[in-house]
Write a protein that holds these residues in place. Structure first.
Motif: not given
Length: 468
Positions: A202-217
């Protein structure tokens, strides 16, 4: 890279990819299992928003050892610079070092990120052009190349090149007398195509300017051709070999919007006021193997926003793999979700089908923080040969074993059905299982059940996303 612009967020697209860093690279399957499936995590730009069902486009790099072999074959070096677009110097190499011209291109970079010389198969016109650069002294090779490029030789070209997945490099190695100029090689070399992987987080909610984590299988592709040649998938092998947080851990990526209409997601369906709102509170998610990836993203998102989805929300998830102990993907995640979320309360649940173990399990939240686990299997019958597919327990068999709950979700609670996974027989078998559920529990004739499923498909209550 060419092609159409992606629709992902943050302004990143095919023409302007984000160089995301690989922060984790973990094997999900047992080391004793021949199939290597990986959990690959990327750190995306803060502006790259994604939703459940979206995919991440990844541009792989080619193996450096194969690139060195390729450049040696065509008479160049990886670190050469070339100038493109000049009247009499298209593809002309210049001295290594600083680029002497504003249109100079690093040859290794050009083939690494734009052209695919080591995995994609060339088209028939390549063999026609190659025949014109074959010396008269080698008439046999010239005739063979002309035959492969002719209309009469289409079947042989298919057998030699397409079916065997021969790359441009391998074709040049098979015809050593061909001395094709670099300009022609650049024009005829297949473009490096991005690979698309369903996002499984899931995409992090309200992460502001922080980098987002994304997972692939990611399942690492490796197979034998009809002539017993070993072929490895370019992108999956590249991701497998990419060291997390390593020197070469930055990969060009962008978001591509998914094709599944997931009405159970809050904010996924347009409301009367133009805003997007969820409109269903039940869903059946069927994902054998890596097909479970987009549904892991869905569940991850719903668990994070559980207060918004309502107490009546139910999920019935089907997952299939070969063995419980060898390739049960994201097992800890699913067990935690079932225990912690009432979305998996009856008639919902998480159902597994272990094909080689010949049984499955249904895990259901009991409403009090506990989990009820029920073993499921085929009905008892006469023994069958080991090679028989009837000896296996697939997701369609799990659907049959849980047909009462499936009917409750689909017909009584108006659930949507979403199927994801590989093309071939699986989507057909799952559809047949859904038809059988309606025959069994809604007392329909087979043709009536077929019409029922067709209506589900036409109204997008039955959606399939399959890939080869």
């Amino acid at each position: 890279l060419g092609g159409s612009t992606g629709e992902g967020g943050g302004g990143w697209s095919r023409e302007r990819p984000c160089f995301a860093e690989v922060t984790a690279n973990e094997r999900l399957t047992s080391t004793s299992n021949a199939q290597d499936v990986r959990s690959i995590r990327f750190q995306l730009d803060p502006g790259m928003d994604f939703c459940p069902g979206d995919s991440l486009a990844v541009v792989p790099s080619q193996r450096r050892d194969l690139m060195d072999v390729f450049f040696e074959r065509i008479g160049y070096r990886y670190d050469d610079w070339i100038v493109l677009g000049c009247n009499n110097a298209c593809g002309e190499a210049v001295d290594s070092g600083s680029p002497p011209h504003d249109r100079a291109i690093h040859l290794g970079t050009l083939f690494n990120y734009c052209l695919d010389a080591t995995s994609a198969t060339p088209r028939s016109y390549f063999f026609h052009v190659a025949s014109t650069f074959t010396p008269p002294s080698d008439e046999l090779e010239r005739e063979k190349l002309q035959e492969l490029s002719s209309r009469e030789g289409r079947d042989e070209l298919y057998q030699y090149c397409t079916r065997e997945r021969r790359s441009l490099l391998e074709c040049l190695q098979d015809f050593p007398s061909v001395d094709m100029p670099l300009a022609w090689i650049i024009q005829l070399c297949p473009k490096l195509q991005p690979r698309h992987f369903s996002i499984s987080s899931a995409c992090a909610r309200e992460s502001g300017r922080r980098a987002k984590d994304c997972e692939l299988t990611v399942a690492v592709v490796h197979f034998k051709t009809p002539w017993k040649r070993s072929i490895s998938g370019l992108c999956s092998t590249f991701l497998r070999d990419t060291e997390a947080n390593g020197r070469n851990a930055r990969v060009p990526v962008w978001i591509e919007r998914g094709s599944l209409s997931l009405g159970i997601i809050p904010g996924s369906a347009p409301g009367a006021d133009g805003r997007r709102k969820g409109h269903n509170n039940c869903a059946i998610l069927i994902g054998p193997g890596t097909g479970i990836a987009p549904f892991k993203s869905v569940v991850d998102h719903l668990v994070n926003v559980q207060r918004e989805v309502g107490e009546e929300t139910r999920l019935l998830v089907f997952f299939g793999c070969r063995s419980k102990e060898m390739d049960y993907l994201h097992r800890e995640f699913w067990e935690t979700c079932v225990q912690g979320s009432t979305m998996f309360a009856a008639p919902g649940g998480f159902v597994t089908a272990f094909s080689r173990d010949q049984f499955g399990e249904k895990r259901t939240n009991d409403g009090g923080g506990g989990v009820e686990t029920t073993k499921i299997a085929r009905a008892a019958g006469p023994p069958l040969p080991e090679y028989s597919t009837m000896n296996k327990f697939y997701v369609q068999d799990a659907i049959d074993a849980c047909s009462k709950e499936f009917f409750d979700m689909l017909h009584l609670r108006s659930a949507t059905i979403h199927v994801a996974g590989s093309t071939g027989q699986m989507p057909k078998d799952v559809r047949a299982a859904v038809v059988n559920v309606m025959v069994k529990h809604n007392h329909m004739l087979h043709n009536q059940a077929e019409e029922y499923v067709k209506r589900l498909e036409s109204t997008k209550r039955y959606q399939v996303e399959a890939w080869s």
